[in-house]
Write an enzyme that holds these catalytic residues in place. Structure first.
Site, PDB file in Angstrom:
ATOM      1  N   PHE A   1      39.874  40.295  43.695  1.00 56.03           N
ATOM      2  CA  PHE A   1      39.749  41.528  42.444  1.00 56.03           C
ATOM      3  C   PHE A   1      39.592  42.747  43.171  1.00 56.03           C
ATOM      4  CE2 PHE A   1      37.983  43.917  38.939  1.00 56.03           C
ATOM      5  CZ  PHE A   1      39.089  43.721  38.024  1.00 56.03           C
TER       6      PHE A   1
ATOM      7  N   ARG B   1      48.212  34.976  32.357  1.00 53.46           N
ATOM      8  CA  ARG B   1      46.869  34.149  32.813  1.00 53.46           C
ATOM      9  C   ARG B   1      46.322  33.789  31.414  1.00 53.46           C
ATOM     10  NH1 ARG B   1      41.842  37.445  35.478  1.00 53.46           N
ATOM     11  NH2 ARG B   1      41.779  38.348  33.452  1.00 53.46           N
TER      12      ARG B   1
END
Lengths: 417, 417
Positions: A132, A376
């Protein structure tokens, strides 16, 4: 495995699986809107029903009536380590090693600079190029201040890279679950490799805490960070957590030396002396509405073992993948089919992934889009059932087969997706 | 000034002053317990009545029902700068310069390292040895990482010290109100001196925002930090704020490079690119229950000018001091009598200050103790009236005259005082 062909068969099997689950009934601990299948608990966890009454009490009685006295009476002062211990139970950490504080980003900053000071003279930090992004940004910034060099090495190559770096290694900093693909990495191997050259390992548990069996202590993790608002359901922007293994705490010299990390905070001494234990990782006064909302949220895990939660997660994500197969959805999976290598999400690839996600949301199936082509879908096993997983797969099949994603209203992008 | 001699006279005058105040009626915007005179709003502000309904909406509707969609629908994404602008109105900052984020400690860390990068090649940071300790700890830690030297110089000597440091000055970092004594410093002088040698000034407004007329823009401040849970009444541990003057924003390179400060946060780019404007001072996902509680709390200031608030503060603290005099209380004042040099608190010295504070709390007059001998009484003018001030003075007089503080039950110290 029996091949299933019909919608009714899928639902019947899922109903049986729900009835047999160790998590049977936990969905009732959450307040979810009618008609929604919520597959975005990996971004913002659902509202646990226990939270509002606690926050009301914090507002009206603790703050409104008792005012400053609640620092002692309600033990606001101890909240960050008390809630930290509660998080610790979900991630394999014995008490006294986890503190709830700040954001994941800020905690990673403490971890990287703290690691450098635990290993003076060493210079290299390894981290995942697919992290991330905040992990990359914060690691780079911390490293620049501390005179360290960051090398971006994919987790599959990390063990070899660590051996190559050798005694220059400060820290291998890795997420146990890839936030986009949902791939699960065995951080114990990376940790062992880091230790073999005298370095340290930091685990990012943002997409693991509350769904994966994480064994921080048993796995030898030195440091870890994680998020309070995803699978832990602490509410929007709930404070994050930081783990420092007991063996490092006396020497953990973190740079954000706020007064709440001081050994004697009320003596108002002119110079900093870190508190013993994990308390030294605290910084300023914490946002208590949010800290105490997280504490209430974590009661949803009472009586559940991490192994039971993980088993349910594997079973629910497996049911979803199996249903996609049975329904003939042939989108490429970004997530491994092997449950040993799968976190609690299933990511599908589609060239118009953004529009597919919008079409699903319009049907009440809330997931999210991640660049460049990822649909997702997170499965929080405490409130996403096997039946939800089958229904979600049916919606995906209908959106794809009917090319529903081509409708113009699904093309427009908002600020936050 | 007429000398007043009797309790009745004092109350009558105070009643008149309340009726004439521009803040008449603002106390009704707060939920305070019966029988309490709350003089600790400089540590934790009282509960504004507007807060619970907003937090309930955030929990039940925004989080519980709308879930992840609230990032767009409820503009969670813009909350930190939207609430920042609201704080800005109270501290003389035009829009786009204040962000609500993190804790004061963390924001000061950003400010010190950011200042060093705005003034490369310079090496000296000046700060007040009597600062709230977190300011000292964070400044030292930031300076050590950035290769800067911290010199501790009292604000009364700061202008001379700045001239002496000359073109080595990075930053003069000072609080406008001393947290113990309540003394108010004119930071414009220090700022002008810093600018004269090419340096910068950072103002700590923890004990000023919401009670003092702070003119960040007009006073030429470069940076400022402050607290959301004191006079701004945002609730326990409410997020803090950071001000960066527009002229510095393009070059403000702060070290906590979290994803929410990125120019393109949802593109998930591998490298950090700071957002334009004050947004780059954001870090991780903020604790929204606390951010939005602060936003609701600030509505108590709607329609009030900082000048009116300051006038009421001076008048109420003046009434308290005058009443102590009239009642024959002869404790030394740590706070200047000159209203031009007084913040919104009155601190008294007493060798048994801790026990005096406990005796006052037992009477419903809630203040706090600060080492070594300070009875610290904060007057939040939005909910502490002139009549409250007189009644508090009467309680102080009775506790001192009756030596009530000598009772054994007032000697024991809790963890947090």
């Amino acid at each position: 495995m029996t091949t299933v062909h019909t919608h009714d068969d899928l639902i019947a099997r899922a109903t049986d699986a729900d009835a047999a689950s160790a998590l049977q009934g936990t969905r009732d601990l959450f307040s979810l809107p009618e008609g929604v299948i919520y597959l975005d608990g990996n971004s913002l966890g659902a509202l646990p029903s226990a939270v509002p009454a606690v926050v009301d009490d914090v507002m009206h009685r603790q703050w409104g009536e008792r005012l400053i006295r609640s620092w002692n009476e309600a033990d606001w002062w101890g909240a960050q380590t008390r809630v930290g211990d509660r998080v610790g139970r979900l991630v394999g950490a014995a008490p006294g090693q986890v503190v709830v504080t700040d954001s994941t980003s800020v905690n990673l900053f403490k971890a990287v600079i703290g690691a450098g000071r635990l290993r003076p003279g060493r210079t290299v930090v390894l981290t995942d190029p697919d992290s991330f992004p905040t992990d990359l940004y914060m690691t780079e910034s911390a490293a620049a201040l501390a005179g360290l060099e960051v090398r971006r090495v994919h987790p599959r190559d990390a063990v070899a890279a660590i051996a190559e770096v050798g005694d220059a290694l400060v820290l291998a900093s890795y997420s146990s679950v890839d936030y986009r693909t949902g791939e699960l990495w065995d951080l114990r191997e990376i940790t062992d490799a880091a230790h073999a050259v005298g370095g340290l390992a930091c685990w990012d548990l943002c997409h693991s805490a509350g769904v994966i069996e994480v064994d921080l202590d048993a796995g030898g993790a030195d440091l870890a960070v994680g998020c309070g608002y995803k699978y832990l359901n602490g509410g929007p922007g709930a404070p994050a957590f930081l783990y420092v293994a007991t063996r490092h705490q006396d020497d953990f010299d973190q740079p954000l030396t706020g007064w709440q990390g001081h050994a004697h905070p009320f003596e108002m001494r002119p110079d900093y002396e870190p508190a013993p234990g994990i308390t030294r990782a605290r910084v300023g006064t914490p946002p208590l509405l949010s800290v105490l909302a997280l504490e209430a949220a974590l009661t949803a895990y009472d009586g559940l073992s991490p192994a039971d939660v993980r088993a349910a997660s594997v079973s629910v994500t497996g049911t979803f993948i199996e249903a996609l197969d049975a329904l003939g959805v042939d989108l490429p999976l970004a997530t491994p089919r092997d449950p040993e290598r799968r976190g609690s999400q299933v990511s599908l690839r589609h060239p118009q992934a953004f529009a597919v996600v919008q079409a699903l949301i319009a049907r009440g199936v809330i997931g999210d889009f991640r660049e460049p082509d990822i649909i997702r879908l997170g499965f929080a096993p405490l409130y996403v059932t096997h039946v939800d997983a089958v229904r979600a797969a049916v919606h995906v099949a209908e959106v794809i087969e009917g090319r529903e994603f081509e409708r113009p209203e699904f093309a427009e992008r908002g600020a936050v997706t």
